[in-house]
Design a protein around this motif. Structure first.
Motif, PDB file in Angstrom:
ATOM      1  N   THR A 107      50.808  16.453  12.240  1.00  0.00           N
ATOM      2  CA  THR A 107      51.456  17.284  13.146  1.00  0.00           C
ATOM      3  C   THR A 107      52.783  16.658  13.380  1.00  0.00           C
ATOM      4  OG1 THR A 107      49.325  17.046  14.444  1.00  0.00           O
ATOM      5  CG2 THR A 107      51.296  17.675  15.725  1.00  0.00           C
ATOM      6  N   GLU A 108      53.138  15.353  13.267  1.00  0.00           N
ATOM      7  CA  GLU A 108      54.660  14.944  13.322  1.00  0.00           C
ATOM      8  C   GLU A 108      55.416  15.454  12.281  1.00  0.00           C
ATOM      9  OE1 GLU A 108      52.446  11.133  14.074  1.00  0.00           O
ATOM     10  OE2 GLU A 108      51.647  13.264  13.587  1.00  0.00           O
ATOM     11  N   ILE A 109      54.965  15.530  10.834  1.00  0.00           N
ATOM     12  CA  ILE A 109      55.741  16.235   9.756  1.00  0.00           C
ATOM     13  C   ILE A 109      56.007  17.784  10.201  1.00  0.00           C
ATOM     14  CG2 ILE A 109      55.631  16.823   7.551  1.00  0.00           C
ATOM     15  CD1 ILE A 109      53.910  14.424   7.135  1.00  0.00           C
ATOM     16  N   MET A 110      54.814  18.383  10.721  1.00  0.00           N
ATOM     17  CA  MET A 110      54.921  19.882  10.796  1.00  0.00           C
ATOM     18  C   MET A 110      56.035  20.211  11.810  1.00  0.00           C
ATOM     19  SD  MET A 110      52.223  22.468  12.604  1.00  0.00           S
ATOM     20  CE  MET A 110      52.422  21.798  14.010  1.00  0.00           C
ATOM     21  N   LEU A 111      55.944  19.491  12.986  1.00  0.00           N
ATOM     22  CA  LEU A 111      56.783  19.599  14.353  1.00  0.00           C
ATOM     23  C   LEU A 111      58.310  19.471  14.004  1.00  0.00           C
ATOM     24  CD1 LEU A 111      54.887  18.175  17.244  1.00  0.00           C
ATOM     25  CD2 LEU A 111      55.108  20.695  16.923  1.00  0.00           C
ATOM     26  N   ARG A 112      58.613  18.400  13.078  1.00  0.00           N
ATOM     27  CA  ARG A 112      59.936  18.192  12.713  1.00  0.00           C
ATOM     28  C   ARG A 112      60.370  19.290  11.929  1.00  0.00           C
ATOM     29  NH1 ARG A 112      57.849  12.706  11.229  1.00  0.00           N
ATOM     30  NH2 ARG A 112      58.309  11.501  12.943  1.00  0.00           N
ATOM     31  N   GLN A 113      59.430  20.093  11.016  1.00  0.00           N
ATOM     32  CA  GLN A 113      60.007  21.040  10.011  1.00  0.00           C
ATOM     33  C   GLN A 113      60.018  22.175  11.099  1.00  0.00           C
ATOM     34  OE1 GLN A 113      56.282  20.641   7.394  1.00  0.00           O
ATOM     35  NE2 GLN A 113      58.036  21.111   5.838  1.00  0.00           N
ATOM     36  N   PHE A 114      59.602  22.406  12.292  1.00  0.00           N
ATOM     37  CA  PHE A 114      59.964  23.586  12.887  1.00  0.00           C
ATOM     38  C   PHE A 114      60.995  23.212  14.009  1.00  0.00           C
ATOM     39  CE2 PHE A 114      55.578  24.883  11.439  1.00  0.00           C
ATOM     40  CZ  PHE A 114      55.926  26.246  11.394  1.00  0.00           C
ATOM     41  N   GLY A 115      61.653  22.126  13.879  1.00  0.00           N
ATOM     42  CA  GLY A 115      62.631  21.742  14.655  1.00  0.00           C
ATOM     43  C   GLY A 115      62.519  20.944  15.860  1.00  0.00           C
ATOM     44  N   ALA A 116      61.369  20.315  16.061  1.00  0.00           N
ATOM     45  CA  ALA A 116      61.140  19.326  17.451  1.00  0.00           C
ATOM     46  C   ALA A 116      61.785  17.888  17.007  1.00  0.00           C
ATOM     47  CB  ALA A 116      59.781  19.412  17.444  1.00  0.00           C
ATOM     48  N   ASP A 117      62.242  17.415  17.980  1.00  0.00           N
ATOM     49  CA  ASP A 117      62.755  16.115  17.990  1.00  0.00           C
ATOM     50  C   ASP A 117      61.699  14.815  18.319  1.00  0.00           C
ATOM     51  OD1 ASP A 117      64.263  13.958  18.300  1.00  0.00           O
ATOM     52  OD2 ASP A 117      65.566  14.532  19.848  1.00  0.00           O
ATOM     53  N   VAL A 118      61.051  14.767  17.111  1.00  0.00           N
ATOM     54  CA  VAL A 118      59.753  13.736  17.247  1.00  0.00           C
ATOM     55  C   VAL A 118      60.125  12.655  16.414  1.00  0.00           C
ATOM     56  CG1 VAL A 118      57.473  13.414  16.719  1.00  0.00           C
ATOM     57  CG2 VAL A 118      58.287  15.716  17.634  1.00  0.00           C
ATOM     58  N   LYS A 119      60.373  11.250  16.942  1.00  0.00           N
ATOM     59  CA  LYS A 119      60.681  10.245  16.165  1.00  0.00           C
ATOM     60  C   LYS A 119      59.622   9.210  16.147  1.00  0.00           C
ATOM     61  CE  LYS A 119      65.882  10.532  16.805  1.00  0.00           C
ATOM     62  NZ  LYS A 119      65.700  11.868  17.825  1.00  0.00           N
ATOM     63  N   THR A 120      59.658   8.363  15.025  1.00  0.00           N
ATOM     64  CA  THR A 120      58.528   7.265  15.203  1.00  0.00           C
ATOM     65  C   THR A 120      59.265   5.939  14.855  1.00  0.00           C
ATOM     66  OG1 THR A 120      58.784   7.500  12.566  1.00  0.00           O
ATOM     67  CG2 THR A 120      56.876   8.509  13.524  1.00  0.00           C
ATOM     68  N   ASN A 121      58.962   5.148  15.550  1.00  0.00           N
ATOM     69  CA  ASN A 121      59.274   3.570  15.598  1.00  0.00           C
ATOM     70  C   ASN A 121      58.348   2.831  15.257  1.00  0.00           C
ATOM     71  OD1 ASN A 121      60.674   1.296  16.416  1.00  0.00           O
ATOM     72  ND2 ASN A 121      60.519   1.554  18.619  1.00  0.00           N
ATOM     73  N   GLY A 122      58.553   2.284  13.801  1.00  0.00           N
ATOM     74  CA  GLY A 122      57.640   1.622  13.186  1.00  0.00           C
ATOM     75  C   GLY A 122      56.568   2.500  12.740  1.00  0.00           C
ATOM     76  N   ASP A 123      55.202   2.138  12.641  1.00  0.00           N
ATOM     77  CA  ASP A 123      54.208   2.883  12.127  1.00  0.00           C
ATOM     78  C   ASP A 123      53.047   3.280  13.202  1.00  0.00           C
ATOM     79  OD1 ASP A 123      53.135   0.411  12.441  1.00  0.00           O
ATOM     80  OD2 ASP A 123      52.146   0.256  10.496  1.00  0.00           O
ATOM     81  N   ARG A 124      53.521   2.849  14.273  1.00  0.00           N
ATOM     82  CA  ARG A 124      52.292   3.206  15.532  1.00  0.00           C
ATOM     83  C   ARG A 124      52.978   3.812  16.754  1.00  0.00           C
ATOM     84  NH1 ARG A 124      49.543  -0.350  18.093  1.00  0.00           N
ATOM     85  NH2 ARG A 124      51.202  -2.162  17.733  1.00  0.00           N
ATOM     86  N   GLU A 125      54.543   3.695  16.919  1.00  0.00           N
ATOM     87  CA  GLU A 125      54.922   4.345  18.065  1.00  0.00           C
ATOM     88  C   GLU A 125      56.029   5.653  17.721  1.00  0.00           C
ATOM     89  OE1 GLU A 125      57.848   2.926  21.667  1.00  0.00           O
ATOM     90  OE2 GLU A 125      58.423   2.114  19.654  1.00  0.00           O
ATOM     91  N   ILE A 126      55.447   6.743  18.644  1.00  0.00           N
ATOM     92  CA  ILE A 126      56.047   8.141  18.647  1.00  0.00           C
ATOM     93  C   ILE A 126      56.781   8.321  19.790  1.00  0.00           C
ATOM     94  CG2 ILE A 126      55.662  10.387  17.914  1.00  0.00           C
ATOM     95  CD1 ILE A 126      52.855   9.529  16.770  1.00  0.00           C
ATOM     96  N   ILE A 127      58.131   9.008  19.714  1.00  0.00           N
ATOM     97  CA  ILE A 127      58.734   9.386  20.773  1.00  0.00           C
ATOM     98  C   ILE A 127      59.004  10.709  20.776  1.00  0.00           C
ATOM     99  CG2 ILE A 127      60.946   9.144  22.087  1.00  0.00           C
ATOM    100  CD1 ILE A 127      61.201   6.268  20.732  1.00  0.00           C
ATOM    101  N   VAL A 128      58.423  11.597  21.854  1.00  0.00           N
ATOM    102  CA  VAL A 128      58.745  13.103  21.500  1.00  0.00           C
ATOM    103  C   VAL A 128      59.649  13.497  22.695  1.00  0.00           C
ATOM    104  CG1 VAL A 128      57.395  15.166  21.743  1.00  0.00           C
ATOM    105  CG2 VAL A 128      56.220  12.978  20.823  1.00  0.00           C
TER     106      VAL A 128
END
Length: 340
Positions: A107-128
């Motif tokens: 989901t994170e990969i797909m959303l970034r491909q569609f232009g969403a601002d989804v960032k990961t901090n380390g391997d467990r934290e996601i900022i949307v």
């Protein structure tokens, strides 16, 4: 929603932010699966989801603008994470989602491909960050590694086998089955292909000489859907294999721990059922107690029995085989082609 838990849980995250009311219905199997694990965290975002008294479908979703939130997932679940990512994408301010263990990140990969601002901090934290709009893209969807896993298992078990699986998804969070097969001694050759999104490549599997395996909680998220196949492989290997930390299997289309144990015992294998897994004492020659097996209405278990039949020394029969159509309607046609 028919039988699809993924569709249900992801749509709950999307519909919670719309300006209308929705009702999600499922078939008999899906209507027994727990949905409070999605509705409860959605409430922290302001979502309103009313479930049946047992915490199951039907779900009435009263959509409205959500607010951002910080949430730590209590279980390692890519479905729950993705539902919250969709909700956060349509909220009024940024959200922070923390996983218990890293899970598949399609989901994170797909959303970034569609232009969403989804960032990961380390391997467990996601900022949307909320998205006003997404951008259309043409994407290549790789072959599903969970479906490919049945042929990987078949190629490992059946003498003189060689199977090439082309353009299969090799996302590191989905290749747990490849890692487990390698640890068990399977004969695999993996070739990466160029990709700008999901990793993709070819896998060749040949008959291997396997050894027992022990899997714990840290191993489970990347191989959760393939664990019945891991159990089948373990059942064919002399020695004791242990699977622990897999309690999530009890909340799939059926209780996959209980059902997998029943299937292995029917193959004549000694298995101890645990609350979160099983202990399997494998052997190369099965003494089948009853050749008529049940899919338990679960597509993956039905295909598991079909793969087991390739190794068995007598014909096996599968009841409720139509369950396989849920995820792989061409399964028996592909099986017939491979056996030519």
């Amino acid at each position: 929603m028919n039988n699809s838990g993924t569709t249900t849980r992801l749509l709950m995250g999307i519909l919670a932010s719309q300006n209308f009311t929705s009702c999600l219905l499922g078939d008999r199997s899906l209507s027994r699966r727990p949905m409070k694990r999605v509705s409860d965290p959605l409430a922290l975002f302001g979502g309103e989801v009313q479930l049946a008294a047992a915490g199951t479908l039907p779900a009435v979703i009263r959509g409205h603008l959500l607010h951002g939130a910080n949430y730590q997932l209590p279980v390692a679940s890519a479905q729950l994470k993705s539902a919250l990512l969709f909700a956060a994408l349509l909220a009024d301010r940024p959200s922070r989602i923390i996983e218990k263990l890293p899970t598949r990140n399609h989901t994170e990969i797909m959303l970034r491909q569609f232009g969403a601002d989804v960032k990961t901090n380390g391997d467990r934290e996601i900022i949307v960050h909320p998205a006003k709009a997404l951008v259309a893209r043409t994407l290549r969807v790789p072959g599903d590694i969970s479906s490919a896993a049945f042929w990987l298992t078949a190629g490992t078990l059946v003498p003189h086998s060689q199977i090439r699986l082309s353009k299969v998804g090799l996302n590191p969070h989905r290749t747990g089955i490849l890692k487990v097969l390698t640890r068990m001694g399977a004969n695999l050759a993996i070739t990466q292909r160029p990709a700008d999104g999901e990793p993709i490549g070819d896998v060749v599997v040949r008959r291997g000489h396997l050894r027992p395996i022990t899997l714990g909680p840290a191993d489970i998220p990347d191989v959760i859907d393939e664990l019945p196949l891991v159990a089948l492989l373990a059942a064919s290997v002399p020695g004791q294999s242990n699977i622990r930390g897999a309690g999530e299997l009890r909340f799939k289309e059926t209780d996959r721990i209980k059902a997998t144990v029943a299937i292995l015992r029917q193959l004549g294998v000694t298995v101890t059922e645990l609350p979160d897994g099983m202990v399997i004492t494998g052997k190369p020659d099965w003494q089948i107690t009853d050749p008529v097996f049940d899919s338990f209405g679960d597509h993956r278990l039905g295909m598991m029995v079909a793969v087991a039949a390739l190794k068995a020394k007598q014909p096996l029969f599968l009841a409720n085989s139509a369950a396989i159509d849920v995820s792989y309607p061409r399964f028996f046609a592909d099986l017939a082609r491979l056996r030519r």
